[in-house]
Design a protein around this motif. Structure first.
Motif, PDB file in Angstrom:
ATOM      1  N   LEU A  15      -2.919 -45.347  11.670  1.00 15.72           N
ATOM      2  CA  LEU A  15      -1.590 -44.731  11.724  1.00 15.72           C
ATOM      3  C   LEU A  15      -1.166 -44.232  10.342  1.00 15.72           C
ATOM      4  O   LEU A  15      -0.550 -43.162  10.218  1.00 15.72           O
ATOM      5  N   GLU A  16      -1.474 -44.988   9.329  1.00 15.71           N
ATOM      6  CA  GLU A  16      -1.126 -44.562   7.969  1.00 15.71           C
ATOM      7  C   GLU A  16      -1.895 -43.300   7.581  1.00 15.71           C
ATOM      8  O   GLU A  16      -1.344 -42.387   6.953  1.00 15.71           O
ATOM      9  N   LYS A  19      -0.225 -40.350   9.255  1.00 17.51           N
ATOM     10  CA  LYS A  19       1.012 -39.957   8.570  1.00 17.51           C
ATOM     11  C   LYS A  19       0.705 -39.170   7.295  1.00 17.51           C
ATOM     12  O   LYS A  19       1.345 -38.153   7.004  1.00 17.51           O
ATOM     13  N   ALA A  51       5.590 -43.740  13.919  1.00 17.04           N
ATOM     14  CA  ALA A  51       4.412 -44.437  14.443  1.00 17.04           C
ATOM     15  C   ALA A  51       4.403 -44.495  15.969  1.00 17.04           C
ATOM     16  O   ALA A  51       3.468 -45.036  16.561  1.00 17.04           O
TER      17      ALA A  51
END
Length: 491
Positions: A15-16, A19, A51
């Motif tokens: 997820l990071e 982003k 998220a």
């Protein structure tokens, strides 16, 4: 060097990366990382909304995980000592149902205690399996159901050699543990699978001072509520599998009912919480144990209340006790548990986990502060002084052994009629009736309605228990099996 270690959190890391790539979303969800719903961002925060995304190749797919979700599930299995694990985003309800649906087909028998959560009986309706209940012993003073004795399980297996599985609570809501190791041994000797409902036992796997987790004792499957004592978000759970369970088949069963739009907020919380427990679980639950033992001692020092613990262990129906459970007997101060529950919320701004006819449960975790526990102790001293009543008129029965007339599935899908609740004695229930929490049915589909049950229901309602499960939201009528068919002939 191993690629996967317990220090990793694969879903969070993916997820990071997403982003950082500043991916432009032309997919669902429609709020588009929160930009389309300012009020939601103001309430939940931009980090949360950014998220909340859909499945995509870099983030894997919960229905058929092959990359980061698969990695996260493998790390969870390793942390809990299981052969495999599945992330569940429908709560432990869906995990319990997956266990039963994976091991029982229509007409199969499953041995289980009657003080199971409604999710287990719902699974009987879905699968068509038939229950063989091992009625638990009851602590007459505390009014709580205890665990299953090994000899009672063995007798049930011998009387029902065609049974496919045994379901065990590890622990009960109140902290009571059965001898699950011995039950596993007996069941496996007869070719039965052992399924553990560990909704309240996540912490067992991470501290040696606590009862042992079911998977470490040889159980075949376990449903674990990570969101209860494990620290993940509400509705996120794990399904753990032993070596002899076909993980591919279980995955197919899960996908019959679980969403195809798995929440990455829930999955990331499972991933992060697993890492936290794997790295710091011993320390975390040492603190929890210390705080609960302090609270237990202080509450018992007040007099009147009884916060029970390991002194209950008898080697049989109470094989072990979960000392992180702050269960408190209230009847001796003349108050039903649910009355204390309501008083603490309404007058002292203290929210407990639940209150029943004779007990309350304060769920204490690493997130609780000492000053919060002091506030609870002080409030209980106050409640005893202000609200204490004569205890002699309080009802003493908590568990009522069921009279099973019809299998749950047959009863639930039968021709039904609705009757005023006071006119249902002798009828067979076609729906659930329970207090929630904890969600253990007073009546389940297929069970005979007795005057004792109705007296209990009337008393529980009067004391303030929240009743659920019935079609009639006011609980004035019950659905029962209509034994007169369309042609007017008794069926």
């Amino acid at each position: 060097m191993r690629y996967l270690t317990q220090e990793r959190a694969p879903i969070m890391e993916a997820l990071e990366r997403m982003k950082n790539n500043r991916l432009v979303p032309f997919d669902v969800p429609g709020h588009k990382r929160g930009r389309g719903n300012k009020e939601l961002v103001d309430f939940l925060g931009e980090k949360c909304l950014s998220a909340d995304v859909n499945s995509m190749k870099p983030l894997d797919n919960l229905c058929h995980p092959v990359s980061v979700i698969k990695d996260a599930e493998e790390l969870a299995a390793e942390a809990f000592g299981a052969a495999a694990s599945f992330f569940m985003v429908g709560g432990t309800t869906s995990a319990v149902q997956a266990m039963i649906l994976s091991t029982c087909k229509p007409g199969d028998k499953i041995i289980l205690p009657r003080n199971v959560h409604r999710s287990a009986i719902n699974a009987l309706i879905l699968s068509g399996a038939e229950p063989v209940y091992v009625n638990p012993e009851v602590d007459e003073r505390l009014g709580i159901s205890l665990g299953m004795k090994v000899e009672e399980v063995q007798r049930a297996i011998e009387e029902n050699p065609e049974a496919k599985a045994v379901l065990v609570n590890n622990p009960t809501y109140y902290g009571i543990c059965s001898d699950i190791g011995a039950i596993v041994k007996v069941a496996h000797e007869h070719g039965l699978k052992v399924l553990a409902d560990e909704a309240h036992g996540t912490h067992f796997y991470f501290n040696k001072k606590l009862p042992c987790g079911a998977m470490k004792l040889g159980a075949d499957m376990a449903a674990v509520s990570m969101h209860k004592s494990g620290g993940s978000l509400t509705q996120s759970s794990l399904l753990l599998l032993g070596e002899k369970i076909n993980a591919g088949y279980v995955n197919q069963i899960i996908n019959l009912t679980q969403t195809t739009s798995g929440s990455y907020l829930l999955m990331a919380s499972l991933d992060i919480s697993r890492r936290n427990l794997a790295l710091r679980g011993e320390e975390i639950f040492d603190k929890v144990i210390e705080r609960v033992e302090y609270a237990r001692d202080e509450i018992n020092f007040l007099g009147g209340w009884y916060a029970y613990g390991k002194e209950l262990i008898n080697g049989g129906a109470i094989y072990d006790f979960d000392v992180t459970k702050l269960s408190v007997y209230t009847r001796s101060v003349g108050l039903a548990g649910v009355e204390v529950y309501d008083i603490l919320r309404d007058e002292y701004d203290i929210q407990l986990e639940f209150g029943d006819i004779a007990n309350i449960l304060a769920y204490i975790s690493v997130g609780d502060r000492v000053k919060d526990i002091e506030r609870l102790i002080s409030a209980l001293a106050d409640v005893k002084r202000i609200y204490r009543k004569d205890a002699s008129r309080l009802m003493k029965v908590e568990y009522i052994a069921p009279i099973v007339e019809v299998a749950p599935k047959e009863a639930f899908y039968s021709e039904k009629k609705s009757l005023p609740i006071n006119e249902t004695v002798g009828e067979v229930a076609a729906e659930f009736l329970m207090c929630y929490p904890p969600g253990i049915p007073i009546l389940a589909p297929g069970e005979r309605i007795t005057q004792e049950i109705l007296d209990y229901v009337r008393y529980a309602k009067r004391k303030g228990c929240q009743m659920t499960g019935t079609e009639d939201m006011n609980i004035k009528k019950l659905q029962v099996i209509d034994r007169v068919g369309k042609n007017g002939v008794m069926v």
